[in-house]
Design a protein around this motif. Structure first.
Motif, short mmCIF file in Angstrom:
data_model
loop_
_atom_site.label_atom_id
_atom_site.label_comp_id
_atom_site.label_asym_id
_atom_site.label_seq_id
_atom_site.Cartn_x
_atom_site.Cartn_y
_atom_site.Cartn_z
N PHE A 89 -12.41 -13.51 -20.95
CA PHE A 89 -11.72 -12.15 -20.60
C PHE A 89 -11.41 -12.00 -18.99
O PHE A 89 -12.23 -12.44 -18.35
CB PHE A 89 -12.69 -10.94 -20.89
N THR A 90 -10.34 -11.31 -18.83
CA THR A 90 -9.99 -11.13 -17.36
C THR A 90 -9.47 -9.58 -17.33
O THR A 90 -9.09 -9.03 -18.36
CB THR A 90 -8.71 -11.86 -16.90
N SER A 91 -9.32 -8.93 -16.11
CA SER A 91 -8.92 -7.65 -16.01
C SER A 91 -8.35 -7.40 -14.54
O SER A 91 -8.58 -8.11 -13.68
CB SER A 91 -10.26 -6.66 -16.29
N ARG A 92 -7.40 -6.66 -14.60
CA ARG A 92 -6.78 -6.23 -13.27
C ARG A 92 -7.19 -5.09 -12.49
O ARG A 92 -7.31 -5.02 -11.53
CB ARG A 92 -5.47 -5.71 -13.79
N ILE A 93 -8.09 -4.45 -13.42
CA ILE A 93 -8.94 -3.24 -12.65
C ILE A 93 -10.49 -3.39 -12.79
O ILE A 93 -11.15 -2.59 -11.93
CB ILE A 93 -8.43 -2.05 -13.44
N VAL A 94 -10.91 -4.20 -13.49
CA VAL A 94 -12.66 -4.24 -13.64
C VAL A 94 -13.16 -5.23 -12.73
O VAL A 94 -12.54 -6.51 -12.97
CB VAL A 94 -13.03 -4.60 -15.07
N ASP A 95 -13.69 -5.13 -11.85
CA ASP A 95 -14.46 -6.03 -10.95
C ASP A 95 -15.52 -6.69 -11.80
O ASP A 95 -15.54 -8.00 -11.55
CB ASP A 95 -14.97 -5.46 -9.58
N LYS A 96 -16.24 -6.37 -12.18
CA LYS A 96 -17.63 -6.84 -12.74
C LYS A 96 -17.95 -5.92 -14.03
O LYS A 96 -17.81 -4.63 -13.57
CB LYS A 96 -18.52 -7.44 -11.95
N TRP A 97 -18.73 -6.40 -15.00
CA TRP A 97 -19.39 -5.59 -15.86
C TRP A 97 -20.76 -6.01 -16.18
O TRP A 97 -20.98 -7.04 -15.91
CB TRP A 97 -18.46 -5.26 -16.94
N GLU A 98 -21.70 -5.35 -16.83
CA GLU A 98 -23.03 -5.32 -17.06
C GLU A 98 -23.49 -4.79 -18.22
O GLU A 98 -23.18 -3.55 -18.49
CB GLU A 98 -23.92 -4.86 -15.70
N VAL A 99 -24.07 -5.28 -19.07
CA VAL A 99 -24.91 -4.84 -20.12
C VAL A 99 -26.22 -4.46 -19.75
O VAL A 99 -27.15 -5.13 -19.62
CB VAL A 99 -24.75 -5.76 -21.32
N ASP A 101 -28.37 -2.11 -21.32
CA ASP A 101 -29.11 -2.39 -22.48
C ASP A 101 -28.16 -2.66 -23.79
O ASP A 101 -26.94 -2.24 -23.64
CB ASP A 101 -30.08 -1.11 -22.78
N PRO A 102 -28.55 -2.99 -25.02
CA PRO A 102 -27.63 -3.07 -26.10
C PRO A 102 -26.66 -2.00 -26.46
O PRO A 102 -25.55 -2.54 -26.97
CB PRO A 102 -28.67 -3.62 -27.33
N THR A 103 -26.75 -0.92 -25.94
CA THR A 103 -25.88 0.24 -26.13
C THR A 103 -25.30 0.46 -24.86
O THR A 103 -24.42 1.72 -25.05
CB THR A 103 -26.56 1.26 -27.17
N THR A 104 -25.52 0.24 -23.94
CA THR A 104 -25.00 0.67 -22.23
C THR A 104 -24.27 -0.29 -21.59
O THR A 104 -24.75 -1.38 -21.37
CB THR A 104 -26.24 1.46 -21.65
N TRP A 105 -23.12 -0.08 -21.27
CA TRP A 105 -22.21 -1.14 -20.62
C TRP A 105 -21.85 -0.38 -19.45
O TRP A 105 -21.22 0.80 -19.30
CB TRP A 105 -20.89 -1.49 -21.26
N VAL A 106 -21.88 -1.04 -18.21
CA VAL A 106 -21.41 -0.25 -16.83
C VAL A 106 -20.24 -1.42 -16.39
O VAL A 106 -20.57 -2.45 -16.13
CB VAL A 106 -22.62 -0.32 -16.08
N PHE A 107 -19.27 -0.63 -15.84
CA PHE A 107 -18.07 -1.37 -15.62
C PHE A 107 -17.85 -0.80 -14.11
O PHE A 107 -17.69 0.45 -13.89
CB PHE A 107 -16.72 -1.01 -16.49
N ASN A 108 -17.75 -1.69 -13.25
CA ASN A 108 -17.41 -1.37 -11.72
C ASN A 108 -15.77 -1.85 -11.53
O ASN A 108 -15.53 -2.76 -11.81
CB ASN A 108 -18.36 -2.14 -10.67
N LEU A 109 -15.27 -0.76 -11.22
CA LEU A 109 -13.72 -0.91 -11.04
C LEU A 109 -13.28 -1.52 -9.60
O LEU A 109 -14.14 -1.29 -8.97
CB LEU A 109 -13.08 0.38 -11.46
N LYS A 110 -12.45 -2.20 -9.76
CA LYS A 110 -11.87 -2.70 -8.18
C LYS A 110 -11.30 -1.58 -7.53
O LYS A 110 -10.81 -0.74 -8.04
CB LYS A 110 -10.80 -3.95 -8.53
#
Lengths: 524, 335
Positions: A89-99, A101-110
């Protein structure tokens, strides 16, 4: 005027006009000669593409077809892209992401990702886009955000998503989440889609005519575009294959999607175009509903699988342009297992034995449904299967209802045995769940607690090797149980002008940054 | 005259009501659920149920029809399921393309079929008559889907003198005013645009009009044959009138009533029968819109288009009736 004329000449369409009238030719030559310096300086390159799908709306959430996802993902921009060849997966806007816990995702935008009007993309846009995909009255992309229970934006560059269940495949859903501007929507309301289709992609929508064409133009200065990419790309709907091929050969369009087998020879014989074959991610299969006889017996379903000589059909009808599937998916698709068993090689004797074992020693009458002209050579393929099935004891009545009727009945689970395809299968999780998990859809009506358990487990497994193993086990079980017999993936033929360099993608997405103009001398 | 006009218009209301009811019932009786068709192959059961509720498809058919009728009184045919836009707006957007195509096809048919018919009818059993008759039968019997594809292969393919499909070159008509490209280009004195529109129009218009050309040729011929055998024609000739005046002023004028009737009927048929031609040539008109509506079971769109077609057909026939009086002063419209 000079700019327009130069455009026309650059694209070959003027050739036709000039031929039509000697007077026009003289006029055009004079005009060109008079303005040549100016025209050369301003010449824009344009590639027109004849496509077969539809353009239903200016609203980017209003359709769910491959063409429009590609158009909107390269103009508005999508949350993620998936490289089919590399599988990542690649992204133009998401710098990194982290799971978390199994139902919580955190996305850090560029930071600093800007739309073509200078407006920055922030987490508010992500929430706005999820909301539109989920709640817009016109949305046909609800399935992309189905598993998102909630989304929050603690700051301008962070998005926290909660899923309805542990979901390892979330990114595969977000791949088609089109990111639109909250600010534009707040200002213009519904008009924003029509009047301000502004995004952070390498091309912008210049004009969109529903059911007709969509024109994209290059965003000058965008880091993904190169000088050799065309300045303008026009997607023209041309459903009629003869018209599409003729338009390609006479220079009206430079790329023609999906050349049918009977027209391949015409394109091959032409000097100004080349024929390019590319695989597809659409899996073709025969579905057998275990809710109806004789398909309630596993042996009858397996008998059918042994009764069909897929290699002969690929050779004779598809002219070799398909890859046989031994299992739900093939090479290149996620979690493909080359050692998956059973293979169901053509064996009419074994088919008759299995049918007898299923309780039909004297054969059995079945209805076989196929769409007509929906998939490549669908009716011819079904007709070719009839003698094979008859030889194995199936007494077949071929039914060819109109697509709307057939699809509606399939959706309700009312069709016992049919030929069909499932498109854009990269990670097979969603497709397998949709067709083979209890409650996925009534289309086949198959239910097996063991398959359910494996599919639920793979969706919730964040460890990739373990997830692949679970998917493989599920696919092996489905193949053995045979509620569907997997046939092939078509190889799709594309016609491309000699002055254009383009390698089609297996997903059939057409991305303008993949298209390059070849300078005239090299094209020759 | 005005009373006649109003009475004829009022007479169309029950026709339109009956047709709308028939279309509505037939659509609901036909297999295929719009929600399933339009939700896409990845939609869940919940998505489909939600779409049904939103479009009112969970209500009884007669309730749906009543709602449709109440809205239709104010020319509101509802919102298209597929496009989520008002049906009238969609029709208005596509109508100019279809009308421009049908008018051009009709003009082509009149320009070719009528003179050929007059010529053949005035020289029965001559080579002109034989050639004209063969041409007429060719036009009548030619399936337009086949002719369309053949012409695309020949004129756009082998000869490369016309474009294969579409309505204009991208970017040429920059400022559409009326939606009729020929008229817009004349208004804007944009001859480049006019020529571009004509180049795209000529082939689909010819294919659409070929059938009408054949019919007009045959009708004009037989009407001329009948008229030219009348006593008053013999009298005109006996008086030493120029043969051209006999044919055109006396013969053709009297044969015109039948020709006008056929032109009216055929024009209505062309407007509503352009689905195949619009598909072959990717022409963005109402025929294409109706086809999209049919394939997605878009009830409001289909019903709206059919009602518009019916109304147009009625209006065209009314205009034909008015033309009778202009063509033959002996005809007076009923009071």
């Amino acid at each position: 005027m000079s700019n327009l004329l130069a455009n026309e000449l650059a694209n070959g369409t003027a050739k036709r006009t000039l031929k039509a009238s000697a007077f026009t030719a003289a006029l055009a030559s004079a005009a060109l000669a008079a303005t040549i310096g100016h025209a050369v300086a301003q010449t824009k390159t344009r590639v027109s593409i004849g496509v077969t799908e539809t353009i239903a709306s200016h609203n980017p959430y209003a359709d769910s077809v491959s063409l429009m996802y590609a158009v909107f993902c390269q103009s508005y921009g999508c949350m993620f892209d998936r490289d089919y060849a590399l599988g990542n997966f690649t992204s133009r806007i998401v710098d990194k992401w982290e799971v978390k816990d199994p139902t919580t995702w955190v996305f850090n935008l560029k930071k600093g990702v800007k739309r073509s009007n200078g407006e920055e993309v922030t987490s508010a846009d992500i929430l706005h886009s999820i909301n539109r995909a989920k709640n817009d009255a016109q949305s046909r992309q609800k399935h992309n955000v189905r598993y998102i229970a909630s989304a929050e934006a603690p700051d301008a560059y962070t998005v926290v998503m909660k899923t309805t269940e542990p979901l390892a495949t979330l990114l595969d859903f977000l791949r088609q989440l089109i990111i639109t501007s909250k600010a534009q929507h707040d200002t213009l309301g519904e008009k924003a889609d029509r009047e301000a289709p502004i995004g952070f992609g390498p091309y912008r929508i210049r004009q969109l005519s529903v059911d007709n064409f969509v024109a994209l133009e290059k965003v000058v200065g965008h880091k993904e575009v190169k000088p050799e990419n065309p300045d303008e790309v026009i997607f023209r709907i041309q459903k009629e294959a003869e018209s599409r091929v003729t338009a390609l050969l006479n220079g009206e369009i430079q790329i023609a999607q999906f050349i049918p087998p009977q027209l391949v020879g015409r394109v091959e014989a032409a000097k100004n175009v080349k024929l390019v074959w590319e695989g597809s991610t659409e899996i073709m299969f025969l579905a057998m509903s275990p809710k109806q006889k004789p398909w309630d017996k596993k042996e009858a379903r397996q008998a059918l699988a042994y009764a069909v000589d897929r290699d002969a059909i690929i050779k004779a009808i598809l002219r070799g342009q398909a890859e046989r599937l031994d299992g739900p998916i093939g090479p290149g698709q996620y979690a493909y297992d080359p050692n998956l068993e059973p293979k169901y090689t053509y064996n009419p004797k074994k088919a008759r034995e299995l049918l007898a074992k299923a309780g039909y020693p004297d054969g059995v009458e079945i209805d076989f449904y196929t769409p007509v002209a929906r998939y490549i050579a669908d009716k011819q393929i079904a007709e070719a299967m009839l003698p094979m099935l008859e030889a194995s004891g199936f007494k077949v009545t071929l039914k060819t209802p109109e697509w709307g009727t057939l699809w509606s009945n399939v959706q309700k689970g009312g069709v016992p045995f049919y030929y069909m395809g499932r498109g854009t299968v990269i990670d097979p999780s969603a497709a397998l769940s949709q067709y083979f998990e209890t409650g996925g859809s009534p289309r086949i009506g198959y239910s097996n607690p063991e398959v359910d358990k494996l599919l639920q487990a793979e969706r919730q497994e964040f460890n990739e090797p373990k997830r692949i193993e679970l998917l493989r086990q599920a696919m092996a079980l489905i193949t053995d149980e045979a509620p569907a017999h997997f046939m092939w993936r078509h190889k799709l033929a594309w016609g491309i002008a000699q002055n254009v360099d383009y390698k089609p993608l297996a997903t059939t997405d057409i991305l303008a940054v993949d298209i390059k103009m070849i300078p005239r001398q090299r094209a020759k | 005259m005005i009373a006649y006009f109003i009475r004829r218009l009022a007479g169309t209301i029950p026709v339109i009501l009956m047709i709308s009811l028939l279309v509505f019932l037939l659509l609901h009786a036909a297999p295929g659920d719009p929600a399933e068709m339009l939700a896409g192959d990845q939609a869940s059961e919940a998505d489909i149920l939600e779409a049904r509720a939103r479009w009112g498809l969970d209500q009884p058919v007669l309730v749906q029809y009543w709602r449709f009728l109440v809205n239709a009184l104010s020319f509101d045919f509802g919102r298209s399921f597929r496009y989520d836009e008002p049906v009238m707006g969609l029709i208005a957007e596509r109508f100019p393309a279809s009308l421009e195509l049908a008018v051009t096809a009709t003009l082509l048919a009149i320009a070719i079929g009528v003179p050929l018919g007059v010529w053949a009818g005035s020289k029965p059993n001559s080579w002109v008559d034989h050639v004209g008759s063969i041409g007429g039968f060719f036009g009548i019997s030619m399936p337009n889907f086949w002719l369309g594809i053949m012409l695309v292969l020949l004129l756009a393919g082998s000869l490369n003198i016309l474009p294969s499909s579409g309505r204009h070159t991208f970017g040429v008509p920059d400022d559409p005013v009326t939606g009729f490209l020929l008229i817009d280009s004349i208004i804007g004195l944009n001859w480049e645009s006019f020529k571009d529109a004509m180049i795209y129009l000529i082939m689909p218009a010819f294919v659409l009009g070929i059938n009408m050309t054949g019919i007009l040729m045959r009708v004009t011929r037989s009407s001329m044959l009948e008229t030219l055998s009348e006593d008053f024609i013999m009298t005109a000739r006996a008086k030493g009138l120029d043969e051209r005046a006999v044919i055109w002023r006396h013969g053709f004028r009297n044969a015109l009533i039948l020709v006008i009737t056929v032109v009216g009927l055929e024009f209505g048929a062309l407007l509503s029968g352009s689905i195949i031609v619009e598909t072959i040539f990717s022409w963005p008109g109402i025929g294409n819109l109706l086809l999209q509506g049919l394939t997605s079971r878009d009830y409001p769109l289909i019903t709206g288009v059919v009602i518009v077609y019916t109304s147009l057909f009625v209006v065209v026939n009314l205009i034909v009736d008015l033309c009778y009086a202009a063509a033959d002063p002996r005809i007076r419209l009923a009071k």
